[in-house]
Design a protein around this motif. Sequence first.
Motif, PDB file in Angstrom:
ATOM      1  N   VAL A   1       0.864  -1.180   0.000  1.00 29.38           N
ATOM      2  CA  VAL A   1       0.000   0.000   0.000  1.00 29.38           C
ATOM      3  C   VAL A   1       0.897   1.225   0.000  1.00 29.38           C
ATOM      4  O   VAL A   1       1.693   1.412   0.925  1.00 29.38           O
ATOM      5  CB  VAL A   1      -0.903   0.039   1.258  1.00 29.38           C
ATOM      6  CG1 VAL A   1      -1.984   1.105   1.084  1.00 29.38           C
ATOM      7  CG2 VAL A   1      -1.512  -1.318   1.548  1.00 29.38           C
TER       8      VAL A   1
ATOM      9  N   PHE B   1       1.884   7.607   4.176  1.00 26.24           N
ATOM     10  CA  PHE B   1       2.391   8.680   5.055  1.00 26.24           C
ATOM     11  C   PHE B   1       2.446   8.231   6.511  1.00 26.24           C
ATOM     12  O   PHE B   1       1.634   7.433   6.953  1.00 26.24           O
ATOM     13  CB  PHE B   1       1.487   9.918   4.996  1.00 26.24           C
ATOM     14  CG  PHE B   1       1.215  10.398   3.603  1.00 26.24           C
ATOM     15  CD1 PHE B   1       2.254  10.580   2.709  1.00 26.24           C
ATOM     16  CD2 PHE B   1      -0.085  10.661   3.188  1.00 26.24           C
ATOM     17  CE1 PHE B   1       2.008  11.035   1.428  1.00 26.24           C
ATOM     18  CE2 PHE B   1      -0.339  11.114   1.909  1.00 26.24           C
ATOM     19  CZ  PHE B   1       0.703  11.299   1.018  1.00 26.24           C
ATOM     20  N   GLU B   2       3.382   8.813   7.226  1.00 25.41           N
ATOM     21  CA  GLU B   2       3.559   8.476   8.640  1.00 25.41           C
ATOM     22  C   GLU B   2       2.456   9.147   9.461  1.00 25.41           C
ATOM     23  O   GLU B   2       2.675  10.169  10.104  1.00 25.41           O
ATOM     24  CB  GLU B   2       4.962   8.940   9.078  1.00 25.41           C
ATOM     25  CG  GLU B   2       5.390   8.484  10.447  1.00 25.41           C
ATOM     26  CD  GLU B   2       5.805   7.024  10.507  1.00 25.41           C
ATOM     27  OE1 GLU B   2       5.375   6.225   9.659  1.00 25.41           O
ATOM     28  OE2 GLU B   2       6.545   6.682  11.439  1.00 25.41           O
TER      29      GLU B   2
ATOM     30  N   ALA C   1      -0.740   8.984  -8.821  1.00 24.76           N
ATOM     31  CA  ALA C   1       0.330   8.589  -7.899  1.00 24.76           C
ATOM     32  C   ALA C   1       0.841   7.194  -8.258  1.00 24.76           C
ATOM     33  O   ALA C   1       2.046   6.909  -8.170  1.00 24.76           O
ATOM     34  CB  ALA C   1      -0.184   8.610  -6.466  1.00 24.76           C
TER      35      ALA C   1
ATOM     36  N   ILE D   1      -6.282   2.052   7.008  1.00 24.83           N
ATOM     37  CA  ILE D   1      -5.812   1.064   6.025  1.00 24.83           C
ATOM     38  C   ILE D   1      -5.813  -0.346   6.619  1.00 24.83           C
ATOM     39  O   ILE D   1      -6.262  -1.303   5.987  1.00 24.83           O
ATOM     40  CB  ILE D   1      -4.413   1.452   5.503  1.00 24.83           C
ATOM     41  CG1 ILE D   1      -4.547   2.684   4.605  1.00 24.83           C
ATOM     42  CG2 ILE D   1      -3.745   0.301   4.749  1.00 24.83           C
ATOM     43  CD1 ILE D   1      -3.251   3.333   4.209  1.00 24.83           C
TER      44      ILE D   1
ATOM     45  N   GLU E   1      -2.389   2.342  -4.805  1.00 22.54           N
ATOM     46  CA  GLU E   1      -2.464   3.762  -4.450  1.00 22.54           C
ATOM     47  C   GLU E   1      -3.929   4.173  -4.503  1.00 22.54           C
ATOM     48  O   GLU E   1      -4.776   3.443  -5.032  1.00 22.54           O
ATOM     49  CB  GLU E   1      -1.664   4.609  -5.454  1.00 22.54           C
ATOM     50  CG  GLU E   1      -0.181   4.715  -5.146  1.00 22.54           C
ATOM     51  CD  GLU E   1       0.174   5.813  -4.143  1.00 22.54           C
ATOM     52  OE1 GLU E   1      -0.687   6.666  -3.846  1.00 22.54           O
ATOM     53  OE2 GLU E   1       1.312   5.809  -3.649  1.00 22.54           O
TER      54      GLU E   1
END
Length: 697
Positions: free
Chosen positions: A302, A384-385, A331, A393, A326
């Motif tokens: 992912v 992303f963090e 992207a 997710i 994505e």
Amino acid sequence: MSEVVKYSREGEIGVITVNYPPVNALSHAVRSGLMSALSQGQSDDAAKALLLVCDGRTFVAGADIREFGKPMQEPGLAAVIDAVESSDKPVVAAIHGTALGGGLELALGCHYRVALASAKVGLPEVKLGLLPGAGGTQRLPRLTGARKALEMITTGDFVSAGDALTAGIVDAVELGNDARAVGLAFAGEVVADNLPVRRVRDLNDQLAADKGSDVFEQFRAGLTKKARGLFSPFKCVDAVEAAFTLSFADGMKRERELFMECMDSPQRAGLVHAFFAEREVSKVPGLPADTPVRDINSVGIVGAGTMGGGIAMNFVNVGIPVYLLEVKQEALDKGVAIIRKNYENSAKKGRITQDQVEERMALIRPTLAYTDFSDVDLVIEAVFENMAVKKEIFGQLDKVCKPGAILASNTSTLDIDEIASATQRPEDVVGMHFFSPANVMKLLENVRGSKTSDEVKASVMAMAKRIKKVGVLVGNCYGFVGNRMLHQRGAEATALVNEGATPQQVDKVLTDLGFPMGQFAMSDLAGIDIGYSIRKERRKNGEDIPASWLDKLAEQGRLGQKTQAGVYKYEEGNRKPIPDPDVDALIAEFRKEQGITPREITDQEILERCMYVMVNEGAKILEEGVAARPLDIDITWIYGYGFPAYRGGPMFWADQVGVKTIYDTVKRFHDTVGGKQWKPAALLERLAADGKTFGEL
Ligand code: NAD
């Protein structure tokens, strides 16, 4: 008669067979067995020539690591090789598998060498901080000339049988897989053609060709860059050069002296530690070796950003298909295009073929739909963090993935247990922390959550090996092992600049220690915005994170290499950091704002504050059981952060500096510099009090 070396005869050929599984290493039993089989061969009148061949999967593949560190029992290898070379009957070596180190030296003592086409030869001693100490540096150049011998001995890299033939190391290469049959045929020709005993020590043509040339100086100059900070590669050059300036006998003496210098070097100890630690790290304490592992034949990823794309490449490189997901087509296309570009670049450099580029790209299946993950065996999330995004997710994955699928996150800092709590199957959730660039860096920090099952832990460790990474299993905490220690070093480095050091002074101390780049060059590589957003986030959560001149850089858009300006400035297309007077001015202004009067800071203080703070944190990590053993920390730092392998990793290095010295200094900084990072770890205190080392834990 020796169990491991047997003498027999086939027609006119006396056959010496080594059988010492797994790799026919040169143990004492093999060395003494070779001596007695050789003398049997000498006294067997019916034998006109001798053949040296090995049973099992390989020719002699080096020294016996089980005998490392123990006193050497006679006969030594050099004496065995001398006896072989001195034989009045021609001796033929038949090489299959890998003739490495002492194994190749033994073959070089034979009068002829024949190899299977699949075989490889090499002298890898330099990788353990040594040099070939049984005549390798004297005999190899007599066959290959200076350049090839220097290349092989200073890099330790293997060469194929074909290359060995071209270089003159072997006399013939044969197809097939029966070294014995090939060797017998070759030895039969030696007898039939009445070929002479051909002792490498007496060959001089190659030496004459390179005598007095500047090849040695050229090589040394090249090594100052390639082998920066290393000791033994330079000794290797000295030893090979001795073959050109001294007689064989004196060259052998010189080789021995140089070998002993390497043996006594702390670098050898560091490299040997790193070598064994790398083997040990996959054996996880408390995780039985027979823990079942899950079959992983397909992977879902992912996020196709910096990390996701690099991670995908690891799997397709070994033939495992990957679904790459994505949210937006744009992207996705961008991520796939970057992967293709990376492969095309490798093809341009000749590392892979154009066909391989296409084969690998065909294994990447771009998707926007989670339903494509319904049958994959492993999912790795690399978005992303951000905890909320990650939890969402994992909730999704829980719904679509089949039972038994492993659900992994590539998070660098977030809590694996909290991520796992978004699923109904926390036992299948684990961290798989890759390092950037993920297709290059060898470390894979596998993070166990509190509920991760043993089977999942064992499976991700096995997976690391399959994709040619070094896997380390660590516990769940902020930053895990590697980044947790790095954060401490980074904070200290930043504070040192606040107090008066320049970024380049700090970086130089670290590169002088052997790191490929310093703290701030590394921040520029990773992006100044990364640390900035982490600090902002932590301040928002009420943590006491001091103001930093690095924040000012980020606010000015100096984000590092990607904007050609960060702590350093960069020229277009060049990664070399250039000190920037604008940054010095920014730092000066920051100090003024903070009311700091800069002081002179010594390199020694920089070394102690940057490195001891890591050791102290490492001790806390051990105390908490986040790392099971000091060697897990050492391997993390060697393979994830470029810690010089010749210093053995931070905890091994700490033992060499002295635990007590470090403890005393940590305590002093606790009183003078302050901050909880300097609170001495209880473990450090205990070891110092007991006069013990981390190695003894
Ligand atoms: P990145 O910004 O380059 O890539 C993140 C990608 O995730 C983007 O392409 C984005 O479009 C995609 N994405 C975002 N939300 C998504 C969603 N809901 N579904 C699918 N895709 C989504 O970031 P990165 O540097 O690759 O970092 C990814 C993760 O890896 C982070 O957790 C980071 O902490 C970790 N990590 C980064 C590094 C590093 O050096 N960059 C090293 C180790 C670990």
